[in-house]
Design a protein around this motif. Structure first.
Motif, short mmCIF file in Angstrom:
data_model
loop_
_atom_site.label_atom_id
_atom_site.label_comp_id
_atom_site.label_asym_id
_atom_site.label_seq_id
_atom_site.Cartn_x
_atom_site.Cartn_y
_atom_site.Cartn_z
N UNK A 289 69.15 74.68 75.11
CA UNK A 289 69.74 75.94 75.58
C UNK A 289 69.28 77.16 74.78
N UNK A 290 68.56 76.98 73.68
CA UNK A 290 67.98 78.09 72.93
C UNK A 290 66.55 77.74 72.55
N UNK A 291 65.67 78.76 72.57
CA UNK A 291 64.24 78.52 72.35
C UNK A 291 63.68 79.61 71.44
N UNK A 292 62.74 79.24 70.60
CA UNK A 292 62.29 80.08 69.51
C UNK A 292 60.77 80.25 69.55
N UNK A 293 60.30 81.36 68.98
CA UNK A 293 58.86 81.49 68.77
C UNK A 293 58.63 81.98 67.33
N UNK A 294 57.39 82.33 67.01
CA UNK A 294 57.09 82.70 65.63
C UNK A 294 57.86 83.94 65.19
N UNK A 295 58.07 84.87 66.11
CA UNK A 295 58.82 86.07 65.76
C UNK A 295 60.27 85.73 65.42
N UNK A 296 60.84 84.78 66.17
CA UNK A 296 62.21 84.35 65.89
C UNK A 296 62.32 83.77 64.48
N UNK A 297 61.37 82.93 64.12
CA UNK A 297 61.42 82.30 62.80
C UNK A 297 61.23 83.34 61.70
N UNK A 298 60.39 84.34 61.93
CA UNK A 298 60.22 85.40 60.94
C UNK A 298 61.53 86.17 60.73
N UNK A 299 62.24 86.43 61.83
CA UNK A 299 63.52 87.12 61.72
C UNK A 299 64.54 86.26 60.97
N UNK A 300 64.58 84.97 61.28
CA UNK A 300 65.49 84.07 60.57
C UNK A 300 65.20 84.11 59.07
N UNK A 301 63.92 84.02 58.71
CA UNK A 301 63.54 84.05 57.30
C UNK A 301 63.98 85.37 56.65
N UNK A 302 63.83 86.47 57.38
CA UNK A 302 64.21 87.78 56.85
C UNK A 302 65.72 87.88 56.67
N UNK A 303 66.48 87.37 57.63
CA UNK A 303 67.94 87.44 57.55
C UNK A 303 68.46 86.73 56.30
N UNK A 304 67.87 85.58 56.00
CA UNK A 304 68.42 84.75 54.92
C UNK A 304 67.62 84.82 53.62
N UNK A 305 66.55 85.62 53.59
CA UNK A 305 65.80 85.80 52.36
C UNK A 305 64.92 84.63 51.99
N UNK A 306 64.33 84.00 52.98
CA UNK A 306 63.44 82.87 52.76
C UNK A 306 62.01 83.23 53.15
N UNK A 307 61.06 82.47 52.62
CA UNK A 307 59.68 82.51 53.10
C UNK A 307 59.55 81.49 54.23
N UNK A 308 58.60 81.73 55.12
CA UNK A 308 58.48 80.87 56.30
C UNK A 308 57.02 80.72 56.73
N UNK A 309 56.68 79.52 57.20
CA UNK A 309 55.45 79.34 57.96
C UNK A 309 55.55 78.07 58.80
N UNK A 310 54.71 77.99 59.82
CA UNK A 310 54.66 76.82 60.69
C UNK A 310 53.40 76.02 60.42
N UNK A 311 53.56 74.71 60.33
CA UNK A 311 52.40 73.83 60.21
C UNK A 311 51.68 73.75 61.55
N UNK A 312 52.45 73.69 62.62
CA UNK A 312 51.93 73.73 63.97
C UNK A 312 53.05 74.24 64.87
N UNK A 313 52.92 74.11 66.18
CA UNK A 313 53.93 74.69 67.08
C UNK A 313 55.27 73.96 67.04
N UNK A 314 55.34 72.80 66.38
CA UNK A 314 56.58 72.03 66.36
C UNK A 314 57.23 71.91 64.98
N UNK A 315 56.51 72.17 63.90
CA UNK A 315 56.95 71.80 62.54
C UNK A 315 56.97 73.05 61.68
N UNK A 316 58.18 73.42 61.19
CA UNK A 316 58.39 74.73 60.58
C UNK A 316 59.08 74.58 59.22
#
Length: 286
Positions: free
Chosen positions: A211-238
């Motif tokens: 019921x919810x779906x994410x992309x790279x921009x979503x993960x960047x925002x999540x990282x910014x909200x919580x003060x974490x660094x982020x990257x994806x190994x591929x389209x499924x593994x973050x």
């Protein structure tokens, strides 16, 4: 509507999507974080009459693959680059020798958040990790005795969970604020830059569980909200981490987990038999 992750405006992108052959919902995209979300979900009790969908025929294979990825990732998380990563591809077979001498087994506690039947926890403990299970909605069948306990978990895993969240902000607050792990490792299929058409299999109209779906921009925002660094190994593994980590080096090893797994696994001592003894002692004391 307002985005259930960041609170910004979300705009309608698809109407009258049909779930479970009888429920309709509209799909919205957040104008800021780009998370896709359904406006009104009133079928979850029906969708989760079985917590694991009968269509998830890849559950066992996926958990085996993820256990390998976790072992390789946590084994190289603190490795330093000796030379440019493109040379690693050329000398890949020699890296097994180097890694066997250089890596140190990961010893800290791991929590599988949304651990399902407990298969991944059992696989990780069999490999030698101090892993524990947590899931409010599924019975622990395979990792009994190793449920979440007190203490700090350096790593939180949450595989194929994010797409099920009706209120992602609430759950992510719990993960990043309450548990505050050094590493949060998650899997969900990111949707890219464009909103997928109705043929995208990950919408899972037949099960009604996604019921919810994410992309790279979503993960960047999540990282910014919580003060974490982020990257994806591929389209499924973050991967989210408190400190900066070597993205290219980690991506190189994790994408080749099948190649490195056996060598890295030899650095660990399986907990299978010691867990057996612990459970026997628990039975005796009960």
């Amino acid at each position: 509507m307002k985005c259930r992750l960041c609170g910004c405006d979300a705009t309608l992108v698809k109407s009258d999507l049909l779930y479970l052959k009888k429920f309709n919902a509209n799909l919205y995209q957040c104008t800021y974080c780009k998370m896709l979300q359904l406006d009104f979900v009133n079928w979850l009790d029906f969708a989760y009459s079985e917590s694991i969908s009968i269509t998830d025929t890849g559950l066992v294979q996926r958990n085996i693959m993820l256990a390998k990825r976790v072992l390789v990732l946590l084994s190289v998380i603190n490795l330093k680059n000796l030379f440019p990563v493109f040379l690693y591809r050329i000398f890949k077979k020699y890296l097994k020798i180097f890694a066997a001498k250089s890596i140190k087994p990961f010893k800290s506690k791991i929590l599988d958040f949304g651990g399902g039947y407990g298969l991944l926890v059992r696989l990780l403990r069999d490999a030698g990790f101090d892993a524990y299970w947590n899931d409010l909605y599924t019975e622990n069948l395979l990792a009994k005795g190793f449920e979440k306990n007190s203490g700090y978990y350096e790593v939180l895993l949450s595989f194929e969970v994010l797409e099920h969240l009706e209120n992602p902000k609430f759950e992510l607050d719990k993960i990043f604020k309450e548990f505050s792990p050094n590493f949060f490792i998650t899997s969900t299929l990111s949707y890219g830059n464009e909103v997928p058409n109705e043929n995208w299999w990950y919408y899972s109209f037949e099960t009604g569980q996604h019921i919810t779906f994410y992309n790279q921009e979503t993960f960047k925002v999540i990282a910014s909200i919580y003060g974490y660094h982020y990257f994806s190994v591929d389209e499924t593994f973050h991967i989210f981490s408190k400190q900066k980590i070597n993205k290219e080096l980690i991506r190189f090893y994790v994408q080749r987990s099948d190649f490195f797994y056996d060598t890295f696994a030899r650095k660990y001592n399986s907990l299978t038999l010691t867990d057996h003894d612990r459970m026997l002692e628990r039975i005796k004391l009960s």
